[in-house]
Each structure stands twice: as C-alpha cells, then as structure tokens.
Design a protein around this motif. Structure first.
Motif, PDB file in Angstrom:
ATOM      1  N   GLU A 119       0.958  -1.153  -0.088  1.00 39.30           N
ATOM      2  CA  GLU A 119       0.093  -0.023   0.045  1.00 39.30           C
ATOM      3  C   GLU A 119       0.944   1.170  -0.007  1.00 39.30           C
ATOM      4  O   GLU A 119       1.740   1.454   0.793  1.00 39.30           O
ATOM      5  CB  GLU A 119      -1.006   0.012   1.296  1.00 39.30           C
ATOM      6  CG  GLU A 119      -1.841   1.212   1.189  1.00 39.30           C
ATOM      7  CD  GLU A 119      -2.819   1.439   2.616  1.00 39.30           C
ATOM      8  OE1 GLU A 119      -3.775   0.869   2.254  1.00 39.30           O
ATOM      9  OE2 GLU A 119      -2.586   1.648   3.439  1.00 39.30           O
ATOM     10  N   TYR A 137      -9.620   6.086 -10.446  1.00 44.85           N
ATOM     11  CA  TYR A 137      -8.171   5.614 -10.336  1.00 44.85           C
ATOM     12  C   TYR A 137      -7.273   6.990 -10.708  1.00 44.85           C
ATOM     13  O   TYR A 137      -7.931   8.058 -11.315  1.00 44.85           O
ATOM     14  CB  TYR A 137      -7.770   4.302 -11.156  1.00 44.85           C
ATOM     15  CG  TYR A 137      -7.732   4.631 -12.568  1.00 44.85           C
ATOM     16  CD1 TYR A 137      -6.805   5.164 -13.407  1.00 44.85           C
ATOM     17  CD2 TYR A 137      -9.031   4.606 -13.344  1.00 44.85           C
ATOM     18  CE1 TYR A 137      -6.540   5.283 -14.838  1.00 44.85           C
ATOM     19  CE2 TYR A 137      -9.285   4.587 -14.719  1.00 44.85           C
ATOM     20  CZ  TYR A 137      -7.965   4.865 -15.581  1.00 44.85           C
ATOM     21  OH  TYR A 137      -8.157   5.303 -16.802  1.00 44.85           O
ATOM     22  N   TYR A 150      -3.496   3.218 -10.937  1.00 45.32           N
ATOM     23  CA  TYR A 150      -4.000   2.441  -9.737  1.00 45.32           C
ATOM     24  C   TYR A 150      -5.235   3.106  -9.333  1.00 45.32           C
ATOM     25  O   TYR A 150      -5.178   4.420  -9.080  1.00 45.32           O
ATOM     26  CB  TYR A 150      -2.766   2.434  -8.909  1.00 45.32           C
ATOM     27  CG  TYR A 150      -1.542   1.597  -9.408  1.00 45.32           C
ATOM     28  CD1 TYR A 150      -1.386   0.188  -9.275  1.00 45.32           C
ATOM     29  CD2 TYR A 150      -0.438   2.357  -9.830  1.00 45.32           C
ATOM     30  CE1 TYR A 150      -0.188  -0.452  -9.719  1.00 45.32           C
ATOM     31  CE2 TYR A 150       0.561   1.560 -10.506  1.00 45.32           C
ATOM     32  CZ  TYR A 150       0.643   0.216 -10.261  1.00 45.32           C
ATOM     33  OH  TYR A 150       1.696  -0.525 -10.653  1.00 45.32           O
ATOM     34  N   SER A 151      -5.984   2.437  -8.514  1.00 40.06           N
ATOM     35  CA  SER A 151      -7.280   2.754  -8.031  1.00 40.06           C
ATOM     36  C   SER A 151      -7.014   3.279  -6.514  1.00 40.06           C
ATOM     37  O   SER A 151      -6.074   2.751  -5.929  1.00 40.06           O
ATOM     38  CB  SER A 151      -8.302   1.848  -7.940  1.00 40.06           C
ATOM     39  OG  SER A 151      -8.709   1.278  -9.394  1.00 40.06           O
ATOM     40  N   MET A 152      -7.853   4.320  -6.265  1.00 35.24           N
ATOM     41  CA  MET A 152      -7.600   4.903  -4.963  1.00 35.24           C
ATOM     42  C   MET A 152      -8.210   3.781  -4.121  1.00 35.24           C
ATOM     43  O   MET A 152      -9.359   3.150  -4.387  1.00 35.24           O
ATOM     44  CB  MET A 152      -8.533   6.075  -4.818  1.00 35.24           C
ATOM     45  CG  MET A 152      -7.643   7.347  -4.858  1.00 35.24           C
ATOM     46  SD  MET A 152      -7.104   7.662  -6.740  1.00 35.24           S
ATOM     47  CE  MET A 152      -8.532   8.365  -7.486  1.00 35.24           C
ATOM     48  N   ARG A 163      -4.408   6.608  -0.837  1.00 38.16           N
ATOM     49  CA  ARG A 163      -3.739   5.229  -0.892  1.00 38.16           C
ATOM     50  C   ARG A 163      -4.140   4.442  -1.864  1.00 38.16           C
ATOM     51  O   ARG A 163      -5.142   4.368  -2.433  1.00 38.16           O
ATOM     52  CB  ARG A 163      -4.340   4.779   0.594  1.00 38.16           C
ATOM     53  CG  ARG A 163      -3.687   5.267   1.556  1.00 38.16           C
ATOM     54  CD  ARG A 163      -4.645   4.814   2.947  1.00 38.16           C
ATOM     55  NE  ARG A 163      -3.853   5.363   4.274  1.00 38.16           N
ATOM     56  CZ  ARG A 163      -4.220   6.792   4.807  1.00 38.16           C
ATOM     57  NH1 ARG A 163      -5.167   7.375   3.961  1.00 38.16           N
ATOM     58  NH2 ARG A 163      -3.715   7.032   5.740  1.00 38.16           N
ATOM     59  N   LEU A 164      -3.010   3.448  -2.344  1.00 36.00           N
ATOM     60  CA  LEU A 164      -2.998   2.727  -3.600  1.00 36.00           C
ATOM     61  C   LEU A 164      -2.403   1.378  -3.087  1.00 36.00           C
ATOM     62  O   LEU A 164      -1.868   1.075  -2.182  1.00 36.00           O
ATOM     63  CB  LEU A 164      -2.222   3.249  -4.700  1.00 36.00           C
ATOM     64  CG  LEU A 164      -2.338   4.769  -4.806  1.00 36.00           C
ATOM     65  CD1 LEU A 164      -1.233   5.108  -5.995  1.00 36.00           C
ATOM     66  CD2 LEU A 164      -3.829   5.043  -5.432  1.00 36.00           C
ATOM     67  N   HIS A 165      -2.839   0.252  -3.873  1.00 34.59           N
ATOM     68  CA  HIS A 165      -2.663  -1.168  -3.322  1.00 34.59           C
ATOM     69  C   HIS A 165      -1.752  -1.512  -4.919  1.00 34.59           C
ATOM     70  O   HIS A 165      -2.445  -1.509  -5.890  1.00 34.59           O
ATOM     71  CB  HIS A 165      -3.849  -2.099  -3.466  1.00 34.59           C
ATOM     72  CG  HIS A 165      -4.389  -1.647  -2.091  1.00 34.59           C
ATOM     73  ND1 HIS A 165      -5.636  -2.566  -1.683  1.00 34.59           N
ATOM     74  CD2 HIS A 165      -4.101  -0.808  -1.124  1.00 34.59           C
ATOM     75  CE1 HIS A 165      -6.086  -2.064  -0.327  1.00 34.59           C
ATOM     76  NE2 HIS A 165      -5.246  -1.021  -0.049  1.00 34.59           N
TER      77      HIS A 165
END
Length: 348
Positions: A119, A137, A150-152, A163-165
């Motif tokens: 993360e 994203y 990348y999606s929030m 924050r992103l995974h």
C-alpha cells in the motif's frame, strides 16, 4: 479536419479534433462516457455508432463479439471519426466539480499488505483540491512518459492523502521500483507526478437495487473505497462482495472484509480461491470468482454489479452475467486492471 459527434439518447454533442478518439474528445468537452483502461484492453467504453464513418482500430475485433461488431458496436477509446458521427452511449455524465488534474505528490508511506502487495500512501499538495469518487483511479506519469494506473483504495479524506494497492509485476517498470528491485527503489519522501482522477467506476447512488461487488486480486482496492464510503454515508443497500484469488494469501485484507459483515447491515462477504494447495488448508469456495456469483444468483435481473480486476475476469463476467443470468447490460459497471502485457496485446 474536426468532426461533430452527437450522442443518443441524451442529445449531447461535442467536437473531435484531428488525432483525437471519441472518448478523449468527450472528456475534453466535459462529458464523461463510461471508460476504464483507455487502451482497448477492456470493453467498458463500448458504444454503438448509429451513423458516420470512423477508424475503429484493431482492438474491437479482439474484445467484442462478432454480433456486436455487426450491430455497429465499437470501443470509443479507440474510435477516430472520419466524418460526423451519431453514437449511442449507455450513460453520459457531466464532469461536475471533479476535474482531472496533474500534480506532484510525495510518498508518505510504503506498507506491505502481502509478499506481493504494497500500500502506497501519497501526500497531495495541501493547496490542491483533489476530489474523486471512490472507485476512480489515478495514473503515475513516469520519467520516460509511460503511465501506470492504480485505483484509490480509500474514500476521500481531509488529510490530503490517497492510498493505492500495488501488486508486484515481475519486470514491471514501476512495480519493480515500488518493491525495491533494481537500481532506483522507491523511497518514502520521493516525489512522483500523477494525473487524476480517472475512470467512470463508482457507485450509482440513484438506484436502490441490491449490489454485487466482484473483485479479483488488487481489484479489491476500488471496491474497498466504495464500501468504506457506504459505511461513512450510512448506505444500507443489500450487498455481497465476492473476492477471488488463486490462493488464500491473495485475499490480503480478508479480515477487514469480514469486519464489514458486522458493521454494514445487509452486507455479506464470499471469498473464493481458484488454485488452493493442500498446505493452505482452504475449506471455502473454490473455482472462478464470477462463477460463484452465478451459482448463488442465477437471476441477476434485479441487481447492479460492480466488477474490478483482471480483464479476463471482467469480460467473462460481463458476458456470462448478461447471457446466462439476465443482468441488464446497463447495470454492469467495471474497471479492468490492465498490465503492460495487456496494453501490448491491445496494441496500445
């Protein structure tokens, strides 16, 4: 030469400049058509050309069914007009107060969630307004101009962070940095450049239909943001989350999803594993995650589906839910997580 595109059934119109796609021109005009990857690797931007000439590119023949192509459907992220067009799009929204912007961000934290998932917490400039719908994203703009989306993974807060995974993709230009592989590992306090928010994946609150959330891998991230916003807003529509992984460890926030069952009335969580090994001790559901939905809900005609993850899962769900379970095509909302390999296949 520029061309006019008229949209049915709403009657909106916009101009496409030379070299632009229909989708890019619509977004530039403040009209948000459904879209996700923007590379021709998914079918979220599928729309029908009623009249006019255009260059469809190669992607629609790989993504859409022959019957759809014969009826004039194409991918609006790839279509370039050669004349004025009239198109049908299932949903058109005005951009409103959510504006796409480019900005610098600082890496605030790097927290491992699993051996192959980290993360990233990004600090936004405090003076910048960054509004987004949970589910959307952003894209990192790399030094060589390449982009990675990348999606929030959380709803908007007041602390100016997102924050992103990020899952490690061996050989990936960006994920190798994130996971410290190579000569220039990503570090806390590094400055990156982003553009966002992007995409049309977010909860439609003008409906009270029961919800099916469908995720594979880190496709969990935007659905997590949506569900956490439901908790904040007190939305209690009946909802079931199906989260699939190859092995149990791929469900890296399984305990959090189980907590939601206690906190959100009418919510249920169904983890699904496709390639469990004996040593995993897995006793839950097995197989393809979208098939688990079909087993539990052979009739989806009265529901809304939000699917996020690998393009192959998203497209299989889109097709099978409509053909076998009666899901109206306009009630399937998706965000396909395209890797660089997917972009190459799509010709992006």
């Amino acid at each position: 030469m520029s061309f006019k595109v008229s949209v049915l059934p709403g009657g909106q119109a916009f101009t496409v400049e030379p070299g632009q796609t229909v989708l890019d021109a619509a977004l530039a005009a403040g009209l948000v058509l459904p879209y996700s990857c923007r590379t021709g690797a998914c079918s979220t931007c599928r729309g029908r050309v009623v009249s006019g000439e255009y260059d469809a590119g190669e992607a629609p023949r790989r993504i859409l069914e022959g019957e759809e192509l014969a009826r004039g459907y194409t991918l609006l992220c790839q279509a370039r007009p050669a004349s004025d067009l009239v198109i049908e799009a299932r949903e058109v929204r005005m951009a409103g107060d959510i504006q796409v912007r480019k900005m610098p961000v600082r890496v605030l934290a790097l927290q491992p969630l699993a051996p192959d998932v980290i993360e990233i917490t990004l600090q936004l400039p405090s003076a910048e307004a960054y509004r987004y719908n949970p589910g959307q994203y952003l894209e990192f703009i790399l030094k060589d101009g390449r982009r990675r989306g990348y999606s929030m993974a959380a709803p908007p807060g007041e602390d100016h962070t997102v924050r992103l995974h990020v899952r490690h993709m061996p050989g990936g230009a960006f994920t190798s940095q994130v996971f410290g592989v190579g000569a220039a590992p990503l570090k806390v306090r590094d400055i990156l450049r982003i553009e966002g928010p992007l995409g049309s994946f977010f909860l439609r609150e003008d409906s009270d239909k029961p919800l099916i959330f469908l995720a594979s891998g880190t496709g969990f991230a935007p659905i997590k943001a949506i569900i956490e916003q439901m908790l904040v807003d007190g939305i209690q529509r009946p909802a079931v989350l199906y989260w699939g992984g190859r092995r149990p460890a791929d469900l890296y926030l399984d305990a959090l999803a189980r907590e939601w069952e206690a906190r959100l009335p009418g919510f249920r969580y169904v983890p699904v594993v496709s390639e469990a090994l004996p040593q995993d001790g897995w006793t839950g559901r097995e197989g393809f995650v979208h098939r688990a939905v079909m087993e539990d809900f052979p009739d989806l005609s009265g529901r809304q589906v939000y699917a996020c993850g690998a393009p192959v899962m998203v497209e299989a769900a889109r097709r099978d839910f409509a053909q076998s379970c009666g899901l109206p095509v306009e009630e399937f909302y998706a965000d396909a997580f395209t890797s660089e390999a997917d972009r190459i296949v799509a010709g992006a």
